[in-house]
Design a protein around this motif. Sequence first.
Motif, PDB file in Angstrom:
ATOM      1  N   ALA A  80     -16.393   4.272 -25.642  1.00 33.57           N
ATOM      2  CA  ALA A  80     -17.016   4.422 -24.314  1.00 33.57           C
ATOM      3  C   ALA A  80     -17.422   3.035 -23.808  1.00 33.57           C
ATOM      4  CB  ALA A  80     -18.233   5.339 -24.406  1.00 33.57           C
ATOM      5  N   LYS A  82     -18.799   1.959 -21.277  1.00 33.50           N
ATOM      6  CA  LYS A  82     -20.108   1.801 -20.645  1.00 33.50           C
ATOM      7  C   LYS A  82     -21.165   1.299 -21.623  1.00 33.50           C
ATOM      8  CE  LYS A  82     -20.138   6.398 -19.784  1.00 33.50           C
ATOM      9  NZ  LYS A  82     -19.160   6.869 -20.788  1.00 33.50           N
ATOM     10  N   GLU A 101     -12.631   4.632 -23.176  1.00 36.26           N
ATOM     11  CA  GLU A 101     -13.044   5.687 -22.238  1.00 36.26           C
ATOM     12  C   GLU A 101     -13.760   4.998 -21.095  1.00 36.26           C
ATOM     13  OE1 GLU A 101     -16.189   8.479 -20.596  1.00 36.26           O
ATOM     14  OE2 GLU A 101     -16.532   6.671 -21.748  1.00 36.26           O
ATOM     15  N   LEU A 184     -30.565  12.301 -21.329  1.00 38.47           N
ATOM     16  CA  LEU A 184     -29.349  12.090 -22.130  1.00 38.47           C
ATOM     17  C   LEU A 184     -28.723  13.402 -22.595  1.00 38.47           C
ATOM     18  CD1 LEU A 184     -30.523   9.044 -24.310  1.00 38.47           C
ATOM     19  CD2 LEU A 184     -29.481   9.026 -22.058  1.00 38.47           C
ATOM     20  N   HIS A 221     -18.381  16.650 -23.435  1.00 36.36           N
ATOM     21  CA  HIS A 221     -19.358  15.640 -23.865  1.00 36.36           C
ATOM     22  C   HIS A 221     -20.716  16.201 -23.492  1.00 36.36           C
ATOM     23  CE1 HIS A 221     -21.408  11.806 -24.460  1.00 36.36           C
ATOM     24  NE2 HIS A 221     -22.012  12.048 -23.314  1.00 36.36           N
ATOM     25  N   SER A 224     -26.107  12.164 -25.476  1.00 35.70           N
ATOM     26  CA  SER A 224     -26.067  10.869 -26.146  1.00 35.70           C
ATOM     27  C   SER A 224     -27.293  10.732 -27.037  1.00 35.70           C
ATOM     28  CB  SER A 224     -26.061   9.790 -25.064  1.00 35.70           C
ATOM     29  OG  SER A 224     -25.715   8.551 -25.612  1.00 35.70           O
ATOM     30  N   GLY A 260     -18.584  11.784 -26.868  1.00 38.81           N
ATOM     31  CA  GLY A 260     -19.301  10.865 -27.770  1.00 38.81           C
ATOM     32  C   GLY A 260     -20.654  11.450 -28.122  1.00 38.81           C
ATOM     33  N   GLY A 261     -21.654  10.592 -28.234  1.00 36.68           N
ATOM     34  CA  GLY A 261     -23.014  11.079 -28.444  1.00 36.68           C
ATOM     35  C   GLY A 261     -23.609  10.750 -29.796  1.00 36.68           C
ATOM     36  N   GLU A 305     -15.218  10.095 -28.234  1.00 40.06           N
ATOM     37  CA  GLU A 305     -15.547   8.995 -27.322  1.00 40.06           C
ATOM     38  C   GLU A 305     -16.842   8.292 -27.749  1.00 40.06           C
ATOM     39  OE1 GLU A 305     -13.749  11.113 -23.293  1.00 40.06           O
ATOM     40  OE2 GLU A 305     -15.888  11.261 -23.726  1.00 40.06           O
ATOM     41  N   PRO A 306     -16.867   7.681 -28.913  1.00 40.95           N
ATOM     42  CA  PRO A 306     -18.104   7.037 -29.374  1.00 40.95           C
ATOM     43  C   PRO A 306     -18.384   5.752 -28.604  1.00 40.95           C
ATOM     44  CG  PRO A 306     -16.305   6.533 -30.872  1.00 40.95           C
ATOM     45  CD  PRO A 306     -15.749   7.480 -29.841  1.00 40.95           C
ATOM     46  N   GLY A 307     -19.623   5.542 -28.251  1.00 39.67           N
ATOM     47  CA  GLY A 307     -20.028   4.282 -27.622  1.00 39.67           C
ATOM     48  C   GLY A 307     -21.089   3.631 -28.479  1.00 39.67           C
ATOM     49  N   ARG A 308     -22.305   4.170 -28.372  1.00 39.31           N
ATOM     50  CA  ARG A 308     -23.476   3.622 -29.058  1.00 39.31           C
ATOM     51  C   ARG A 308     -23.246   3.377 -30.549  1.00 39.31           C
ATOM     52  NH1 ARG A 308     -28.533   4.912 -27.149  1.00 39.31           N
ATOM     53  NH2 ARG A 308     -27.573   6.695 -26.117  1.00 39.31           N
ATOM     54  N   ARG A 344     -34.107   0.400 -21.584  1.00 38.92           N
ATOM     55  CA  ARG A 344     -34.179   1.673 -22.315  1.00 38.92           C
ATOM     56  C   ARG A 344     -35.619   2.156 -22.582  1.00 38.92           C
ATOM     57  NH1 ARG A 344     -32.356   2.959 -26.589  1.00 38.92           N
ATOM     58  NH2 ARG A 344     -31.409   4.886 -25.889  1.00 38.92           N
ATOM     59  N   TYR A 348     -36.083   5.631 -20.806  1.00 43.47           N
ATOM     60  CA  TYR A 348     -35.969   6.800 -21.705  1.00 43.47           C
ATOM     61  C   TYR A 348     -37.089   6.848 -22.735  1.00 43.47           C
ATOM     62  CZ  TYR A 348     -31.129   5.798 -20.257  1.00 43.47           C
ATOM     63  OH  TYR A 348     -29.994   5.483 -19.553  1.00 43.47           O
ATOM     64  N   TYR A 401     -25.912  -0.179 -24.234  1.00 47.67           N
ATOM     65  CA  TYR A 401     -26.681   0.198 -23.042  1.00 47.67           C
ATOM     66  C   TYR A 401     -27.861  -0.754 -22.822  1.00 47.67           C
ATOM     67  CZ  TYR A 401     -23.964   4.432 -23.802  1.00 47.67           C
ATOM     68  OH  TYR A 401     -22.936   5.306 -24.002  1.00 47.67           O
ATOM     69  N   MET A 405     -27.063  -2.869 -18.745  1.00 51.42           N
ATOM     70  CA  MET A 405     -28.029  -2.282 -17.813  1.00 51.42           C
ATOM     71  C   MET A 405     -29.051  -3.324 -17.349  1.00 51.42           C
ATOM     72  SD  MET A 405     -28.399   1.455 -19.667  1.00 51.42           S
ATOM     73  CE  MET A 405     -29.742   2.107 -18.692  1.00 51.42           C
TER      74      MET A 405
HETATM   75  N1  LLP Z   1     -18.221  10.119 -23.139  1.00 47.94           N
HETATM   76  C1  LLP Z   1     -18.839  10.412 -21.976  1.00 47.94           C
HETATM   77  C2  LLP Z   1     -18.182  11.298 -21.031  1.00 47.94           C
HETATM   78  C3  LLP Z   1     -20.104   9.879 -21.695  1.00 47.94           C
HETATM   79  O1  LLP Z   1     -20.716  10.192 -20.551  1.00 47.94           O
HETATM   80  C4  LLP Z   1     -20.729   9.025 -22.642  1.00 47.94           C
HETATM   81  C5  LLP Z   1     -22.047   8.459 -22.382  1.00 47.94           C
HETATM   82  C6  LLP Z   1     -20.029   8.732 -23.834  1.00 47.94           C
HETATM   83  C7  LLP Z   1     -18.783   9.301 -24.049  1.00 47.94           C
HETATM   84  C8  LLP Z   1     -20.583   7.827 -24.885  1.00 47.94           C
HETATM   85  O2  LLP Z   1     -21.766   8.318 -25.427  1.00 47.94           O
HETATM   86  P1  LLP Z   1     -22.407   7.617 -26.731  1.00 47.94           P
HETATM   87  O3  LLP Z   1     -21.443   7.803 -27.894  1.00 47.94           O
HETATM   88  O4  LLP Z   1     -22.595   6.187 -26.437  1.00 47.94           O
HETATM   89  O5  LLP Z   1     -23.670   8.340 -26.923  1.00 47.94           O
HETATM   90  N2  LLP Z   1     -27.816   4.699 -21.044  1.00 47.94           N
HETATM   91  C9  LLP Z   1     -28.121   5.696 -22.040  1.00 47.94           C
HETATM   92  C10 LLP Z   1     -26.883   6.381 -22.570  1.00 47.94           C
HETATM   93  C11 LLP Z   1     -26.084   7.064 -21.486  1.00 47.94           C
HETATM   94  C12 LLP Z   1     -24.820   7.670 -22.021  1.00 47.94           C
HETATM   95  C13 LLP Z   1     -23.953   8.096 -20.910  1.00 47.94           C
HETATM   96  N3  LLP Z   1     -22.727   8.677 -21.324  1.00 47.94           N
HETATM   97  C14 LLP Z   1     -28.933   5.044 -23.148  1.00 47.94           C
HETATM   98  O6  LLP Z   1     -29.285   3.880 -23.035  1.00 47.94           O
HETATM   99  O7  LLP Z   1     -29.283   5.697 -24.116  1.00 47.94           O
END
Ligand code: LLP
Length: 442
Positions: A80, A82, A101, A184, A221, A224, A260-261, A305-308, A344, A348, A401, A405
Motif C-alpha cells: 500500500a 500510501k 496498491e 481506521l 479491506h 488498519s 491490508g490492515g 495489500e500490506p502497508g504499515r 498520528r 488517532y 503514515y 502525512m
Molecule cells: N488497502 C486499502 C484499500 C487501504 O485503504 C489501506 C489503508 C491499505 C490497503 C493498507 O493498510 P495497512 O496494511 O497499512 O493497514 N493513516 C492511518 C492509516 C490509514 C490506512 C488507510 N488505508 C494511520 O496512520 O494509522
Amino acid sequence: MESTGIGRSVNQNPAASEKPRLPEFFSYVRGALQIDKTSARKLAETHGTPLYAYSGRQIERNAQTLKKLIEPLGAEPYYAVKANPRLGILKIVKNLSLGAEAVSLGEIKIALKAGFPPQKILFNGNGKTIGDVAGALKLGIKIFNFDSLDQLELLEAAGKKQKTKCRALIRIKPENDSATHPYLAVGKKGSKFGVTLPEISGAMNRLPSLKYVELAGIHTHFGSQILDAETFLEVARFSANVVKQLMALGVKLEIINLGGGFGIPYREEQQPLELETLRRGYGEIFRELRAALPAGCPVPSILLEPGRFLVANAGVILSRVVSIKKDAGRAFCVIDAGMTENLRPALYQARHRAIPVDWSKPTDIFQVVGPVCENADILGEFTLPPVKVGDLMAILDCGAYTSVMATTYNGRLRPAEVLVNGAKANLIRRRDRYEDLWQNET
Ligand code: LLP
C-alpha cells in the motif's frame, strides 16, 4: 545519572528502567542508539533534526516475515503505497518483487517512477474520477476496484474513452467490527467504503452488459492497525462465502483481494499479530473454498495489500529537546518534532514511544510535546532520563503514515529523510527550504 527534579520521579517503577523493545535493526550499542550499524546521533548531526531515518534492512526483514504467511497460500502482496511513498522506500519494496496498491493517479505515477511495472499496480479508491481512471488506463494499469455502482459505470465510461478494457474487483463491505481506532475501522456497517451485500446483485446484473469492464474478483479491506488474527479470519471466511455463492451462480472469479490492515505493536505492552494463527486459519479457509468450488471454476488467487506492516517499525523520527518546563505539577519536554511531522497521535490518539538516543536510566515522567501552536500537539507521557535542552530523542515506529502525512502548518519545513543500510546512510529526500513554503503561489 541523577534526576534533575524537573520531571516527576518514578524510581519506584522497576519496569521503567528496562530498555525498550526495539525492532531487529535498532539497538543500543554502548548506550548509544544505532540504526543498523549507523549512529543515530551522527545522523542527527549530519542531517539536522527533526529527521526521518529508516532502516532498509528492517523493511526487508518485515517482508521476509510476511512472506512466511503468504507463501503457503500462494498469495501475492501489493504494498500500500500510501503508507510510505518515498522512492527510496518503494525501490526496496519493488526489488522484493511486491506489487503496489495505489489510491490515486499520483500514487500510480510515483510507483511507476520507482520502477513497478504497470501490470503490478492495483488502482483502488472510492472516489476515482473519470480522468483518474482514463489516465491510469493510458499508463497501462489493468486492475481497478469499484465500491459503488457509480464507480462501476465510471470504469466503463473511462474504458470506452480510452478504448481499453479493464479488470475490476468489487469491494464488498464485510460489515464487521474491529478493535482499532474508529477512523481506521472501514469495514463497518455504515462505512463509506465498499458495497453492501444487497448491492452485489445490482452489480452482477449490470456487468454482463458492460463492454469495457470484466469482473476479475472481489476485494475486502476492512481496516488498519488490526492486531487480532481472528478478525482477519472472520473477514476471510466472509470473502470465501461470497466467492462460493457467486461461483455457484456461474460468476467466474480469479482474484480474492483481502486488503491490508496488519498491525504492529506500537505500545510496549501490545502483542504482535499472531501470523502463525493467521497462516493456519487462511490455509483452512482457502483449502475448504477450493474443495467447494463447482467443477471447471478457476481457483482464485489471493492478493494482500500490506502497508504499515512492512515499513512502520523501520522508521524513527530523530528529534532534539528544545525546552523543559513545569506547570501544575507536570514537566513538559518540548521537542523539535510535532504533529506536523507525525500527525498520528493528534489524529488517532496513537501512541509512539519516545526514547533517548543516549541511554540512561529513566527516572522522571515528562509530557513530551511538539512546537506547534495547538494543544493537540502532544506526543504523550513518558518516563525518561533527566533530559535537558539539546538532548536527542527517537520517536519509534514512524515509518508508516508519518512523513507522508507531514504538513507545513505553522511554516514548518518538512524534514529530510535518510535511508540506512549497514553503516551507510543515503539522503532520500531533502529537507524543505523556506522558499518551498511559497513556491506554488502566484
Ligand atoms: N488497502 C486499502 C484499500 C487501504 O485503504 C489501506 C489503508 C491499505 C490497503 C493498507 O493498510 P495497512 O496494511 O497499512 O493497514 N493513516 C492511518 C492509516 C490509514 C490506512 C488507510 N488505508 C494511520 O496512520 O494509522
